[in-house]
Design an enzyme around this catalytic site. Structure first.
Site: not given
Ligand code: HAX
Length: 434
Positions: A269, A316, A325, A371
């Site tokens: 995560h 994901h 994002r 990320d």
């Protein structure tokens, strides 16, 4: 109208919708559960409700109906800056309305009143061994403040269920206001020789964080962008779900947000942003400073996969396209740091990894997630201690989750209690039981 008055109106208007759905339509089916979902992390089971954000697999996140570019465009801007006030995004998450300049100023003033971090929190942080992970420190600082919970005090005093949201809103604002300071304090104590920069009473949420980190503009803009992008990703991800689950037992905001942080600290995560930089540093070390060719980069990716590890920053559970994002941060990099060597690595991974994951044939989504890109920006502005990156994520995520918890209390969402079955029962369902 104050934020609380706006919320009171919205809540009064929303309550009958929830009551009607349960009373009149409670038996309508919206989802079936398969054995694969039961064993496989409940993937895709529709069993949570939130109006704060919605994640479409092929479009990405919308906050209160607004895409990321719309959110950034519509929210009131900090004077002289491109990025909006984080406080305005808090208002949007809580109310569903784009705030006026006046609304934002009022909420920013509320945050100012509440931003002082109690000395005992500082003492606790200082008592922890300096090699403690920043996420552990962050979580400990939050849960340590549980004694401040207005909800917990009022609950003991015996308030009505209908009023739970008001003290929960107090907890939400009190806690959010302190998070930039706590995060920056941990950073300066741990990584900058304990040289703490006092807060500046004039600064907004993002500006205060950058100031206390000791990093010049445009790091304030980076902080605003970062906190808004990471604020919410609907309810089912580990951090949001952990926060909601804990709060569903009427544990207060401090317990719930500290729990969110613990869930975010997992490498599948939020910690993936740390893992991405660790992975890239490993490649850089092996290359001895040389930039890898595309072929060499492919070899590194395959080596990671063949050793049974995941490629951090890719894949994901819900998204089936490149994370918007990621794209928003990539656009920022293209504008501000196009020649940065780590950005070049990340950009090369953007080209190399998806076809490899497709060829490997396991990941349902081969595209980069949030990320993959976020650490690069931090690194460029001098935050090279990548163990800290998930704290930034946590400050942002607390915004969406605390807004959700206020609404959970307002709509009287029940304590969570899904039902488990045994393996033998699953074999029974499958018709293979001996
Ligand atoms: N590298 C290698 N293998 C991957 C992969 C990746 N990046 N992404 C998925 N897979 C593998 C899974 O491990 C799984 O393998 P097994 O069948 O052997 O268990 C298989 O592909 C199917 O997985 P999936 O259905 O596509 O993905 P999940 O919903 O199970 O998991 C994860 C989603 C994000 C956890 C996964 O893609 C992953 O581990 N990615 C790397 C870590 C990462 O970047 N995490 C951050 C995600 C975004 C986020 O939450 N940020 O906070």
């Amino acid at each position: 109208m104050s934020l609380k008055e706006v919320l009171a109106e919205k809540i009064a208007a929303h309550r009958p919708r929830t009551t009607r759905l349960i009373k009149e339509f409670g038996d309508v089916k919206i989802s079936d559960v398969t054995i694969a979902q039961c064993i496989g992390g409940m993937r895709g089971v529709k069993c949570l409700t939130t109006d704060i954000s919605y994640l479409d697999p092929n479009e990405g996140i919308r906050f209160r109906g607004y895409t990321i570019p719309e959110t950034l465009e519509k929210l009131p801007k900090v004077p002289g800056c491109e990025m909006p006030y984080v406080e305005g995004h808090v208002y949007l998450c809580l109310t569903g309305e784009i705030p006026t300049e006046e609304d934002v100023k009022e909420l920013a003033a509320e945050f100012k009143k509440r931003e002082h971090v109690p000395q005992y929190v500082i003492d606790i942080l200082r008592a922890m061994p300096r090699d403690t992970h920043p996420m552990t420190m962050f979580s400990a600082a939050i849960v340590a403040m549980q004694r401040e919970s207005v909800f917990a005090q009022q609950y003991k005093a015996g308030i009505s269920k209908m009023d739970y949201w008001e003290s929960t809103l107090e907890d939400c604002l009190n806690l959010l206001a302190k998070l930039p300071q706590i995060g920056a304090y941990i950073y300066r104590m741990k990584y900058r020789g304990d040289t703490i920069i006092p807060p500046d009473p004039e600064l907004d949420f993002g500006g205060q964080f950058a100031h206390m980190m000791g990093i010049d503009s445009p790091y304030d803009e980076v902080s605003r962008l970062y906190f808004i992008l990471h604020s919410d990703h609907e309810s089912g991800n580990v951090s949001a779900h952990a926060g909601h689950l804990i709060a569903s037992a009427l544990s207060d905001m401090y317990y719930a947000i500290s729990g969110l942080v613990n869930g975010l600290a997992g490498p599948l995560h939020g910690l993936a942003n740390e893992e991405v930089l660790r992975w890239i540093q490993g490649v850089m070390e092996k290359m001895g400073g040389k930039t890898p060719t595309e072929e060499e980069m492919k070899d590194f990716v395959w080596t990671t996969l063949k050793s049974g590890q995941v490629v951090p920053g890719f894949g994901h559970a819900v998204l089936r396209k490149t994370d918007p994002r990621y794209m928003e941060q990539r656009n920022f990099c293209l504008k501000h740091l196009p020649d940065d060597p780590i950005f070049q690595y990340v950009d090369s991974l953007f080209k190399v990894v998806p076809p490899i994951l497709v060829e490997q044939g396991k990941a349902k989504n081969p595209w980069p997630n949030v990320d993959a890109q976020s650490g690069v920006i931090q690194w460029y502005y001098g935050v090279q201690e990548y163990a800290f990156y998930t704290v930034l994520f946590g400050i942002g995520r607390a915004i969406g989750v605390s807004a959700n918890i206020v609404w959970d209390r307002a709509l009287g969402y029940a304590i969570e209690r899904p039902k488990s079955v045994t393996t033998a029962m699953l074999e029974g369902f499958a018709g293979i039981k001996e």
